[in-house]
Design a protein around this motif. Structure first.
Motif, PDB file in Angstrom:
ATOM      1  N   LEU A   1      -5.905 -21.351 127.190  1.00 48.82           N
ATOM      2  CA  LEU A   1      -5.886 -20.269 127.942  1.00 48.82           C
ATOM      3  C   LEU A   1      -7.513 -19.491 128.591  1.00 48.82           C
ATOM      4  CD1 LEU A   1      -3.677 -18.031 126.320  1.00 48.82           C
ATOM      5  CD2 LEU A   1      -3.711 -18.940 128.627  1.00 48.82           C
ATOM      6  N   ARG A   2      -8.607 -19.631 129.545  1.00 51.17           N
ATOM      7  CA  ARG A   2      -9.891 -19.701 129.632  1.00 51.17           C
ATOM      8  C   ARG A   2     -10.039 -18.859 129.815  1.00 51.17           C
ATOM      9  NH1 ARG A   2     -10.780 -19.807 134.746  1.00 51.17           N
ATOM     10  NH2 ARG A   2      -9.574 -20.487 136.197  1.00 51.17           N
TER      11      ARG A   2
ATOM     12  N   ALA B   1     -12.752  -9.144 120.183  1.00 42.76           N
ATOM     13  CA  ALA B   1     -12.378  -9.975 121.111  1.00 42.76           C
ATOM     14  C   ALA B   1     -12.260 -10.836 121.024  1.00 42.76           C
ATOM     15  CB  ALA B   1     -13.295  -9.321 122.662  1.00 42.76           C
ATOM     16  N   ALA B   2     -13.671 -11.448 119.654  1.00 44.44           N
ATOM     17  CA  ALA B   2     -14.570 -13.332 119.586  1.00 44.44           C
ATOM     18  C   ALA B   2     -13.250 -13.847 118.902  1.00 44.44           C
ATOM     19  CB  ALA B   2     -15.451 -13.040 118.485  1.00 44.44           C
ATOM     20  N   ALA B   3     -12.314 -12.851 117.933  1.00 47.82           N
ATOM     21  CA  ALA B   3     -11.328 -14.307 116.854  1.00 47.82           C
ATOM     22  C   ALA B   3     -10.500 -14.498 118.527  1.00 47.82           C
ATOM     23  CB  ALA B   3     -10.786 -12.872 116.045  1.00 47.82           C
ATOM     24  N   LEU B   4     -10.110 -13.385 119.182  1.00 44.22           N
ATOM     25  CA  LEU B   4      -8.891 -13.468 120.279  1.00 44.22           C
ATOM     26  C   LEU B   4      -9.145 -14.872 120.962  1.00 44.22           C
ATOM     27  CD1 LEU B   4      -6.411 -12.891 121.992  1.00 44.22           C
ATOM     28  CD2 LEU B   4      -7.505 -10.555 122.884  1.00 44.22           C
ATOM     29  N   LEU B   5     -10.229 -14.822 121.753  1.00 42.76           N
ATOM     30  CA  LEU B   5     -11.084 -15.141 122.629  1.00 42.76           C
ATOM     31  C   LEU B   5     -11.139 -17.279 121.824  1.00 42.76           C
ATOM     32  CD1 LEU B   5     -14.214 -13.866 124.542  1.00 42.76           C
ATOM     33  CD2 LEU B   5     -12.553 -14.872 125.658  1.00 42.76           C
TER      34      LEU B   5
ATOM     35  N   GLY C   1      -1.620 -18.820 135.975  1.00 36.75           N
ATOM     36  CA  GLY C   1      -1.418 -16.855 135.440  1.00 36.75           C
ATOM     37  C   GLY C   1      -2.772 -16.733 134.434  1.00 36.75           C
ATOM     38  N   LEU C   2      -2.469 -15.046 134.434  1.00 34.72           N
ATOM     39  CA  LEU C   2      -3.136 -14.835 133.977  1.00 34.72           C
ATOM     40  C   LEU C   2      -2.938 -13.737 132.755  1.00 34.72           C
ATOM     41  CD1 LEU C   2      -6.227 -13.792 134.220  1.00 34.72           C
ATOM     42  CD2 LEU C   2      -5.444 -11.698 135.245  1.00 34.72           C
ATOM     43  N   LEU C   3      -3.431 -13.681 131.205  1.00 37.41           N
ATOM     44  CA  LEU C   3      -3.052 -13.242 130.088  1.00 37.41           C
ATOM     45  C   LEU C   3      -3.854 -11.717 130.068  1.00 37.41           C
ATOM     46  CD1 LEU C   3      -1.086 -11.483 128.009  1.00 37.41           C
ATOM     47  CD2 LEU C   3      -2.723 -14.309 126.011  1.00 37.41           C
ATOM     48  N   ILE C   4      -3.368 -10.780 129.845  1.00 37.67           N
ATOM     49  CA  ILE C   4      -4.144  -9.431 129.741  1.00 37.67           C
ATOM     50  C   ILE C   4      -4.196  -8.979 128.688  1.00 37.67           C
ATOM     51  CG2 ILE C   4      -5.276  -6.876 130.204  1.00 37.67           C
ATOM     52  CD1 ILE C   4      -4.773  -7.852 133.751  1.00 37.67           C
ATOM     53  N   ALA C   5      -4.232  -8.844 127.583  1.00 39.10           N
ATOM     54  CA  ALA C   5      -4.610  -8.536 126.273  1.00 39.10           C
ATOM     55  C   ALA C   5      -5.654  -7.630 125.776  1.00 39.10           C
ATOM     56  CB  ALA C   5      -5.027 -10.027 125.219  1.00 39.10           C
ATOM     57  N   GLU C   6      -5.521  -6.724 124.783  1.00 38.10           N
ATOM     58  CA  GLU C   6      -6.304  -5.701 124.617  1.00 38.10           C
ATOM     59  C   GLU C   6      -6.774  -5.747 122.917  1.00 38.10           C
ATOM     60  OE1 GLU C   6      -6.155  -0.833 123.085  1.00 38.10           O
ATOM     61  OE2 GLU C   6      -4.615  -1.690 124.633  1.00 38.10           O
TER      62      GLU C   6
ATOM     63  N   ALA D   1      -9.345 -10.753 129.580  1.00 41.87           N
ATOM     64  CA  ALA D   1      -7.859 -11.164 130.931  1.00 41.87           C
ATOM     65  C   ALA D   1      -9.090 -12.917 130.380  1.00 41.87           C
ATOM     66  CB  ALA D   1      -8.203 -10.696 132.289  1.00 41.87           C
ATOM     67  N   LEU D   2      -7.609 -13.593 130.156  1.00 44.69           N
ATOM     68  CA  LEU D   2      -7.280 -14.826 129.829  1.00 44.69           C
ATOM     69  C   LEU D   2      -6.484 -15.601 131.354  1.00 44.69           C
ATOM     70  CD1 LEU D   2      -6.373 -13.945 126.617  1.00 44.69           C
ATOM     71  CD2 LEU D   2      -9.196 -16.093 127.042  1.00 44.69           C
ATOM     72  N   ARG D   3      -7.147 -17.080 131.556  1.00 45.49           N
ATOM     73  CA  ARG D   3      -6.106 -17.326 132.547  1.00 45.49           C
ATOM     74  C   ARG D   3      -5.235 -19.007 132.160  1.00 45.49           C
ATOM     75  NH1 ARG D   3      -5.447 -15.675 137.952  1.00 45.49           N
ATOM     76  NH2 ARG D   3      -7.037 -14.256 137.636  1.00 45.49           N
ATOM     77  N   ARG D   4      -4.317 -19.451 132.248  1.00 40.55           N
ATOM     78  CA  ARG D   4      -3.621 -20.848 131.623  1.00 40.55           C
ATOM     79  C   ARG D   4      -4.589 -21.037 133.050  1.00 40.55           C
ATOM     80  NH1 ARG D   4       2.140 -22.753 132.521  1.00 40.55           N
ATOM     81  NH2 ARG D   4       2.145 -24.837 132.371  1.00 40.55           N
ATOM     82  N   ARG D   5      -4.726 -22.380 131.992  1.00 42.59           N
ATOM     83  CA  ARG D   5      -5.088 -23.614 133.135  1.00 42.59           C
ATOM     84  C   ARG D   5      -4.292 -24.044 133.968  1.00 42.59           C
ATOM     85  NH1 ARG D   5      -9.907 -24.612 130.925  1.00 42.59           N
ATOM     86  NH2 ARG D   5     -10.389 -24.563 128.534  1.00 42.59           N
TER      87      ARG D   5
END
Length: 254
Positions: A200-201, A188-192, A149-154, A215-219
């Motif tokens: 989350l990749r 963004a860097a801290a969030l990643l 699944g996908l997380l979209i974060a601002e 956008a981050l995807r759950r493994r």
């Protein structure tokens, strides 16, 4: 299961007044007097091009965490997505219902419908700050997503990793004394960095109208052939699974 965090007042009177009027001024105020403007006018309007750049990437059932007055939930529903908003503000949930969305008054750390099955989760409009603990928040969001699944974060438009206590304020100091809550702001860097530790990749990153999105995807779950679990482990039957109560059903517009 994550620790349940009780809903905060979120400056209930001031926030409700702003949503009713469809405009601010409204801020998050730190103890030192610093003010972060809250974009009530944009939240109460239809999704703008930057919002739509995120909505186009949504797949499957969508959970909007901290949905506010519900512009994204309503837009997703009108586009044929199954979408649910959650917010600790009763005023925000009522507004979401009025414009045709589905919403529950819940904290993200409360038990929620569809845990582990959401196709997409949204953390927009600075909502990566919820709870003031990004690591715990992203672990919780990963629990809610389906594998893959996908997380979209601002993210914040500049690099930062800040945790503070704030209160909702209209700029006149009318907020109740002591009505503070923890908040965070991440670039963004801290969030990643937090996301990787939560499983989350990175899947995508972009900017639109000066706003920054990740956008981050759950493994995905490992296949049985790679599992370290014993081959003869008993299956979990449907009677052993936790069942949703009627309180877990999204409230829908009547």
């Amino acid at each position: 299961m994550s620790t349940v965090v009780p809903p905060t007042p979120w400056g209930a009177d001031l926030y409700e007044e702003a949503l009713r009027a469809g405009r601010g001024p409204l801020f998050l105020r730190r103890a030192d007097g610093w003010l972060l403007p809250l974009d009530v006018e944009r939240w109460c309007a239809a999704p703008d091009p930057a919002d739509r750049s995120a909505l186009r990437r949504c797949a499957g059932a969508v959970l909007d965490i901290g949905c506010g007055p519900g512009r994204l939930v309503a837009a997703l529903a009108s586009g044929g997505h199954r979408a649910l908003g959650i917010d600790v503000s009763e005023a925000a949930v009522r507004h979401t219902l009025r414009i045709g969305g589905s919403a529950l008054r819940r904290s993200v750390f409360d038990p929620l419908p569809g845990e582990g099955r959401w196709g997409t989760a949204l953390l927009m409009d600075g909502n990566v700050g919820i709870g003031g603990d990004p690591a715990a928040l992203l672990v919780r969001v990963a629990e809610l997503l389906a594998p893959g699944g996908l997380l979209i974060a601002e993210a914040a438009p500049v690099e930062m990793d800040e945790r503070v206590r704030v209160r909702v304020d209209d700029g006149t100091g009318r907020a109740r004394p002591g009505a503070t809550f923890p908040w965070a702001r991440l670039g963004a860097a801290a969030l990643l960095g937090y996301a990787r530790r939560a499983g989350l990749r990175p899947a995508d990153q972009w900017t639109a109208d000066g706003r920054c999105f990740v956008a981050l995807r759950r493994r995905a779950a490992r296949s049985a052939s790679h599992s370290a679990e014993p081959a003869k482990r008993p299956a979990v039957t449907s009677s052993q699974r936790a069942r949703n109560t009627s309180a877990d059903s999204p409230v829908t517009r009547s």
